[in-house]
Write an enzyme that holds these catalytic residues in place. Structure first.
Site, PDB file in Angstrom:
ATOM      1  N   TRP A 179      -1.054  -7.826  -5.629  1.00 13.75           N
ATOM      2  CA  TRP A 179      -1.359  -7.031  -6.821  1.00 13.75           C
ATOM      3  C   TRP A 179      -0.151  -6.236  -7.329  1.00 13.75           C
ATOM      4  CZ3 TRP A 179      -3.832  -7.638 -10.848  1.00 13.75           C
ATOM      5  CH2 TRP A 179      -4.186  -6.599 -11.713  1.00 13.75           C
ATOM      6  N   ASN A 180       0.661  -5.708  -6.410  1.00 16.59           N
ATOM      7  CA  ASN A 180       1.850  -4.976  -6.875  1.00 16.59           C
ATOM      8  C   ASN A 180       2.788  -5.908  -7.629  1.00 16.59           C
ATOM      9  OD1 ASN A 180       1.735  -2.124  -5.692  1.00 16.59           O
ATOM     10  ND2 ASN A 180       1.219  -3.422  -3.957  1.00 16.59           N
ATOM     11  N   SER A 181       3.020  -7.091  -7.049  1.00 14.95           N
ATOM     12  CA  SER A 181       3.918  -8.041  -7.707  1.00 14.95           C
ATOM     13  C   SER A 181       3.368  -8.432  -9.076  1.00 14.95           C
ATOM     14  CB  SER A 181       4.088  -9.295  -6.843  1.00 14.95           C
ATOM     15  OG  SER A 181       4.714  -8.949  -5.627  1.00 14.95           O
ATOM     16  N   GLN A 186      12.895  -5.644  -5.998  1.00 20.03           N
ATOM     17  CA  GLN A 186      12.058  -6.472  -6.890  1.00 20.03           C
ATOM     18  C   GLN A 186      11.818  -5.874  -8.278  1.00 20.03           C
ATOM     19  OE1 GLN A 186       8.917  -9.008  -5.335  1.00 20.03           O
ATOM     20  NE2 GLN A 186       7.481  -8.079  -6.764  1.00 20.03           N
ATOM     21  N   HIS A 229       0.843  -1.206   0.000  1.00 25.30           N
ATOM     22  CA  HIS A 229       0.000   0.000   0.000  1.00 25.30           C
ATOM     23  C   HIS A 229       0.876   1.254   0.000  1.00 25.30           C
ATOM     24  CE1 HIS A 229      -3.816  -2.200   1.263  1.00 25.30           C
ATOM     25  NE2 HIS A 229      -2.866  -3.114   1.372  1.00 25.30           N
ATOM     26  N   ALA A 261      -6.504 -13.000   0.802  1.00 21.57           N
ATOM     27  CA  ALA A 261      -7.133 -11.742   0.358  1.00 21.57           C
ATOM     28  C   ALA A 261      -7.377 -11.745  -1.151  1.00 21.57           C
ATOM     29  CB  ALA A 261      -6.299 -10.556   0.814  1.00 21.57           C
ATOM     30  N   ASP A 262      -6.923 -10.666  -1.830  1.00 22.24           N
ATOM     31  CA  ASP A 262      -7.197 -10.502  -3.258  1.00 22.24           C
ATOM     32  C   ASP A 262      -6.392 -11.456  -4.140  1.00 22.24           C
ATOM     33  OD1 ASP A 262      -4.918  -9.079  -2.277  1.00 22.24           O
ATOM     34  OD2 ASP A 262      -4.775  -8.052  -4.197  1.00 22.24           O
ATOM     35  N   ASP A 267      -6.406   5.390   1.415  1.00 23.87           N
ATOM     36  CA  ASP A 267      -6.516   3.979   1.095  1.00 23.87           C
ATOM     37  C   ASP A 267      -7.966   3.561   1.300  1.00 23.87           C
ATOM     38  OD1 ASP A 267      -6.146   1.075   1.203  1.00 23.87           O
ATOM     39  OD2 ASP A 267      -4.025   1.597   1.370  1.00 23.87           O
TER      40      ASP A 267
HETATM   41  N1  UDP Z   1       8.983  -6.410  -2.758  1.00 24.42           N
HETATM   42  C1  UDP Z   1      10.289  -5.992  -2.834  1.00 24.42           C
HETATM   43  N2  UDP Z   1      11.270  -6.898  -2.552  1.00 24.42           N
HETATM   44  C2  UDP Z   1      11.021  -8.185  -2.210  1.00 24.42           C
HETATM   45  C3  UDP Z   1       9.670  -8.610  -2.146  1.00 24.42           C
HETATM   46  C4  UDP Z   1       8.667  -7.692  -2.436  1.00 24.42           C
HETATM   47  O1  UDP Z   1      10.575  -4.837  -3.139  1.00 24.42           O
HETATM   48  O2  UDP Z   1      11.970  -8.924  -1.963  1.00 24.42           O
HETATM   49  C5  UDP Z   1       7.919  -5.433  -3.053  1.00 24.42           C
HETATM   50  C6  UDP Z   1       7.256  -5.713  -4.383  1.00 24.42           C
HETATM   51  O3  UDP Z   1       7.988  -5.079  -5.417  1.00 24.42           O
HETATM   52  C7  UDP Z   1       5.861  -5.164  -4.200  1.00 24.42           C
HETATM   53  C8  UDP Z   1       5.624  -5.266  -2.684  1.00 24.42           C
HETATM   54  O4  UDP Z   1       6.881  -5.540  -2.079  1.00 24.42           O
HETATM   55  O5  UDP Z   1       5.810  -3.816  -4.609  1.00 24.42           O
HETATM   56  C9  UDP Z   1       4.687  -6.396  -2.310  1.00 24.42           C
HETATM   57  O6  UDP Z   1       3.389  -6.029  -2.596  1.00 24.42           O
HETATM   58  P1  UDP Z   1       2.316  -7.057  -3.132  1.00 24.42           P
HETATM   59  O7  UDP Z   1       1.074  -6.294  -3.387  1.00 24.42           O
HETATM   60  O8  UDP Z   1       2.833  -7.818  -4.287  1.00 24.42           O
HETATM   61  O9  UDP Z   1       2.142  -8.113  -1.974  1.00 24.42           O
HETATM   62  P2  UDP Z   1       1.942  -7.981  -0.367  1.00 24.42           P
HETATM   63  O10 UDP Z   1       3.281  -7.792   0.191  1.00 24.42           O
HETATM   64  O11 UDP Z   1       1.026  -6.812  -0.121  1.00 24.42           O
HETATM   65  O12 UDP Z   1       1.341  -9.282  -0.001  1.00 24.42           O
END
Ligand code: UDP
Length: 492
Positions: free
Chosen positions: A394-396, A376, A21, A414-415, A127
């Site tokens: 969702w970001n990944s 990442q 987020h 979740a999503d 948010d």
């Molecule tokens: N991420 C990162 N390095 C890592 C793992 C994850 O920078 O080793 C970042 C990734 O690029 C993304 C965020 O963490 O922007 C994870 O968000 P996502 O929505 O994919 O999953 P959540 O962590 O919310 O389950």
């Protein structure tokens, strides 16, 4: 702050306190800063400290005199949030600590003034999981725009909960998870029970987590607008349904790529780090990737929240090693719940190992790399990466789509469940391994994605990446929607 700056709008951006987020909302903050809008970005004290410790956020934003990073007192230790119950506890804590803080911040003077060196707030972008801000904004009379950081598809299923309940599709009678779901408009024909967000897998509609989630989702139409980190060519079929419920829908994603493109327009050859990581990034993995052949490496990461058991870790490890494919694996500190994580990262320290475990370690040394946290976006953009074994956050998912990297999806909660269905069944840019974790299946899927059907997946992922790029270029849907959002903020 000069006089011109004083006359520009001032937006309070308030993300839910979690990596994904904060990450996407900071990207939005920078896009608005580029348009000359003043921003106060509000995070918890804890997240504030982690951003200062692990990112260049202060120096990066110093070129925008209208940007301020602000923080509220900690309500809950966000680093301990891993399961639905803890997310719900965090929401409850925010309600009691942040709501009064926000009220005070926004109403320090009759013109909603904040500090003397900043103009009064003209709008809040919050948010969509924090409807507590809606109450405050309405009380004070400030326009508020919601930002949901999940996919349109996942969010739409939340909106359809009342319809699902009315039709008797929720709660599930029995435990057959592959049965079709018919009452989510636009998803008839491919959505199954197992593809609904995990929070909807409840046996009892009085479940408090379920009710909190439903309440939050149904508040969104109260907002003046809704921002989604997606793009029309990706989720157009769902977005058309949203438009009948929410005013002013702004689809402006993929945000990370959108920001990068705008920065490159402003500063030719700008390739500076835009990291918003709450953990220290181990950049040694980029050097390791530099020595691997093109499209040969599977990147493995389950995001910032999910934790896995030792058994699950071993199933994945065996499966990946048995596939014979090279891999880069992120194992976050404390993300394996019997403490194996550290052991895995520093295997040499452990003395009593079984033969299979020693073989795994040998294979990992030969063709693997393990880190605690990776940069990442840079990893996914690296030419050596050929696939992503992801939890479908969702970001990944968007980061993978933007780089044309096919996925194997192992959604946790979740999503993530609907996201993985879209990847596997609708966009056909990967395989959905939902609800199973078995070394034989892992091995087969990795070989399918990275070897047997590699060209087919790469081709489709590349086509989707082109559409993502088109959306953020001048005249593209996300580009135009961002211009409209900025205009609407300026007009007030
Ligand atoms: N991420 C990162 N390095 C890592 C793992 C994850 O920078 O080793 C970042 C990734 O690029 C993304 C965020 O963490 O922007 C994870 O968000 P996502 O929505 O994919 O999953 P959540 O962590 O919310 O389950």
């Amino acid at each position: 702050m000069d006089q011109v700056q004083q006359l520009r709008p001032h937006v309070l951006i308030f993300p839910f306190p979690a990596q994904g987020h904060v990450n996407s909302m900071l990207k939005l903050a920078e896009l608005l800063c580029l348009a000359g809008i003043n921003i106060t970005f509000l995070v918890s004290n804890n997240i504030h400290n982690r951003l200062l410790r692990h990112t260049n956020v202060v120096s990066r934003f110093s070129k925008y005199p209208g940007f301020h990073l602000d923080h509220y007192p900690d309500a809950y230790d966000e680093s301990k949030v891993h399961i639905a119950q803890e997310i719900m506890d965090l929401c409850t804590a925010l309600q009691s600590v942040v709501k009064p803080f926000l009220k005070e911040l926004l109403s320090k003077d009759p013109a909603h003034g904040t500090r003397k060196d900043r103009p009064p707030f003209s709008c809040i972008i919050v948010d969509g999981f924090l409807s507590l801000a809606l109450d405050v904004a309405e009380e004070i009379g400030l326009p508020l725009i919601c930002f949901r950081t999940i996919s349109a598809g996942a969010f739409w299923t939340y909106f359809c909960i009342p319809r699902l309940v009315e039709a008797g599709e929720l709660p599930f009678p029995g435990d057959e998870m592959n049965l079709p779901i018919e009452n989510v408009k636009g998803m008839e024909g491919f959505l199954r029970r197992c593809d609904l967000p995990s929070f909807l897998r409840v046996g009892d509609l009085t479940n408090p987590d379920f009710n909190l989630l439903l309440k939050e989702a149904l508040q969104t139409p109260r907002a003046k607008g809704l921002i989604l980190n997606t793009f029309e060519d990706l989720e157009g079929c769902i977005l058309s349904h949203f438009r009948t419920h929410c005013r002013n829908l702004y689809t402006i994603g993929p945000l990370h790529a959108h920001l990068r493109a705008r920065l490159q327009l402003q500063e030719a050859n700008s390739n500076n780090s835009n990291s918003n990581s709450l953990w220290e990034e181990d950049k040694s993995c980029i050097k390791w990737l530099d020595n691997q052949p093109p499209k040969s490496v599977l990147y493995v990461s389950f995001g910032s929240i999910a934790i896995i058991t030792r058994e699950t870790l071993l199933e994945f490890w065996h499966g990946i090693v048995n596939s014979g494919v090279r891999f880069l694996w992120v194992i976050r500190p404390n993300s394996v719940n019997v403490g194996l994580g550290d052991d895995v990262l520093d295997s040499t320290k452990s003395k009593s190992k079984s033969t299979p475990e020693m073989e795994l370690e040998e294979a990992t040394k030969e063709r693997g790399c393990m880190v605690g946290w990776a940069p990442q976006e840079d990893v996914l953009a690296h030419p050596a990466i050929g696939g992503f074994l992801t939890h479908s956050g969702w970001n990944s998912t968007l980061e993978s789509i933007a780089e044309g990297v096919p996925m194997i999806c192992w959604p946790c909660f979740a999503d993530q469940q609907p996201n993985s269905r879209f990847v596997g069944e609708i966009w056909k840019i990967g395989l959905d391994m939902k609800d199973t974790c078995d070394r034989v299946i892992v091995e087969k899927m990795v070989r399918d994605l990275m070897v047997e059907r590699k060209d087919e997946f790469l081709h489709r992922a590349d086509e989707m990446a082109k559409l993502a790029r088109k959306s953020i270029e001048e005249g593209g849907s996300s580009f135009c929607n961002l211009v409209r959002l900025i205009d609407d903020i300026v007009k007030g």
